[in-house]
Design an enzyme around this catalytic site. Structure first.
Site, PDB file in Angstrom:
ATOM      1  N   HIS A   1      38.264  35.845  26.314  1.00 34.61           N
ATOM      2  CA  HIS A   1      38.241  34.590  25.564  1.00 34.61           C
ATOM      3  C   HIS A   1      37.165  34.624  24.475  1.00 34.61           C
ATOM      4  O   HIS A   1      37.331  34.076  23.389  1.00 34.61           O
ATOM      5  CB  HIS A   1      37.983  33.465  26.580  1.00 34.61           C
TER       6      HIS A   1
ATOM      7  N   SER B 236      44.527  29.013  25.334  1.00 31.15           N
ATOM      8  CA  SER B 236      43.855  30.316  25.242  1.00 31.15           C
ATOM      9  C   SER B 236      43.999  31.086  26.548  1.00 31.15           C
ATOM     10  O   SER B 236      44.355  32.266  26.563  1.00 31.15           O
ATOM     11  CB  SER B 236      42.360  30.134  25.003  1.00 31.15           C
TER      12      SER B 236
ATOM     13  N   ARG C 236      37.273  35.225  30.846  1.00 34.93           N
ATOM     14  CA  ARG C 236      36.283  34.549  29.986  1.00 34.93           C
ATOM     15  C   ARG C 236      35.718  35.529  28.945  1.00 34.93           C
ATOM     16  O   ARG C 236      35.446  35.157  27.801  1.00 34.93           O
ATOM     17  CB  ARG C 236      35.172  33.944  30.848  1.00 34.93           C
TER      18      ARG C 236
END
Ligand SMILES: C/C1=C2N=C(/C=C3N=C(/C(C)=C4\N[C@@](C)([C@@H]5N=C1[C@](C)(CCC(=O)O)[C@H]5CC(=O)O)[C@@](C)(CC(=O)O)[C@@H]4CCC(=O)O)[C@@](C)(CC(=O)O)[C@@H]\3CCC(=O)O)C(C)(C)[C@@H]/2CCC(=O)O
Length: 212
Positions: free
Chosen positions: A42, A16, A39
């Site tokens: 993500h 990812s 993040r």
């Protein structure tokens, strides 16, 4: 039917993060914001998110310093609080007042939403805290109003209300306001509890060591 798919959690994270680094343009962001952007992306799958990121001061440094000193994380929604990985912040108090006793009455009395009334309940703990708004535009508006009218200042504000009514406006107001509080936000309609929690999770030293 047996599907072929990745089952190793660390490999999933690695893949990812490699995809995000390949597809997202992080060049315009300061170094401190890059792991936070990764993040956040993500959490939502939108690799163009950095184009919407807006900040004042150094929200990452300010929040990390505050958390190291024992600051409370104040969340507008239980979804934000639940999304913060507790093991990343073992000694941090993570508080959300959206279901606090008396909140519905306070909201009626103040003529506002429960989310904004819950921010009113933060007055005693707001100074030096890390304030995280992942859902409610009215919560962010009220937080700005409280600080502008001389109320206590958090160490940092992470403002990510989502949606169509007041979300973009509340985040524009955060960036326009000269609160003297470092902050991070996303312009426009995008935001949400998952993105807000992800931004906070990115502050942890566990995350920095890549220990996901
Ligand atoms: C107008 C509201 C909006 N809610 C949005 C998106 C989502 N909200 C969810 C849930 C479960 C909750 N939303 C409340 C915060 C509730 N939502 C509102 C309010 C009516 C007003 C907020 C505002 O405009 O500032 C708000 C109630 C209030 O009086 O403050 C929630 C507290 C409602 C509840 O009944 O409990 C609750 C949060 C619970 C918690 O986590 O503690 C959604 C999951 C959708 C749903 O099922 O209702 C979703 C989550 C989005 C996210 O990522 O957080 C919007 C889009 C923000 C919307 C505001 C503007 C709009 O476009 O309509």
């Amino acid at each position: 039917m047996a599907f072929v798919y990745e089952r190793d959690p660390q490999a999933i994270y690695r893949q990812s993060y490699a995809t995000i680094e390949a597809e997202a343009d992080l060049a315009a962001l300061p170094q401190t914001l890059r792991p936070v952007a990764i993040r956040m992306i993500h959490a939502c799958g939108m690799t163009d998110l950095p184009g919407n990121m807006a900040w004042r001061g150094d929200p990452i440094g300010a929040a990390r310093q505050a958390l190291a000193a024992g600051a409370t994380i104040l969340c507008d929604a239980q979804m934000v609080a639940s999304g913060i990985i507790k093991r990343f912040f073992p000694s941090t108090d993570i508080r959300c007042d959206i279901n606090a006793p008396g909140l519905a009455d306070l909201a009626v009395k103040l003529g506002t939403t429960r989310s904004a009334a819950a921010v009113e309940m933060w007055r005693d703990v707001l100074a030096g805290s890390v304030a995280v708004i992942g859902n409610a535009p009215t919560a962010l508006f009220h937080l700005i109003e409280m600080i502008e009218s001389g109320g206590p200042k958090p160490a940092a504000i992470f403002g990510f209300p989502v949606g169509f009514v007041g979300a973009a406006e509340s985040k524009d107001a955060l960036i326009a306001a000269d609160l003297g509080v470092p902050c991070l936000t996303l312009s426009g309609r995008r935001g949400g509890s998952a993105i807000a929690a992800a931004a906070i999770n990115a502050l942890s030293s566990e995350e920095l060591r890549g220990n996901l």
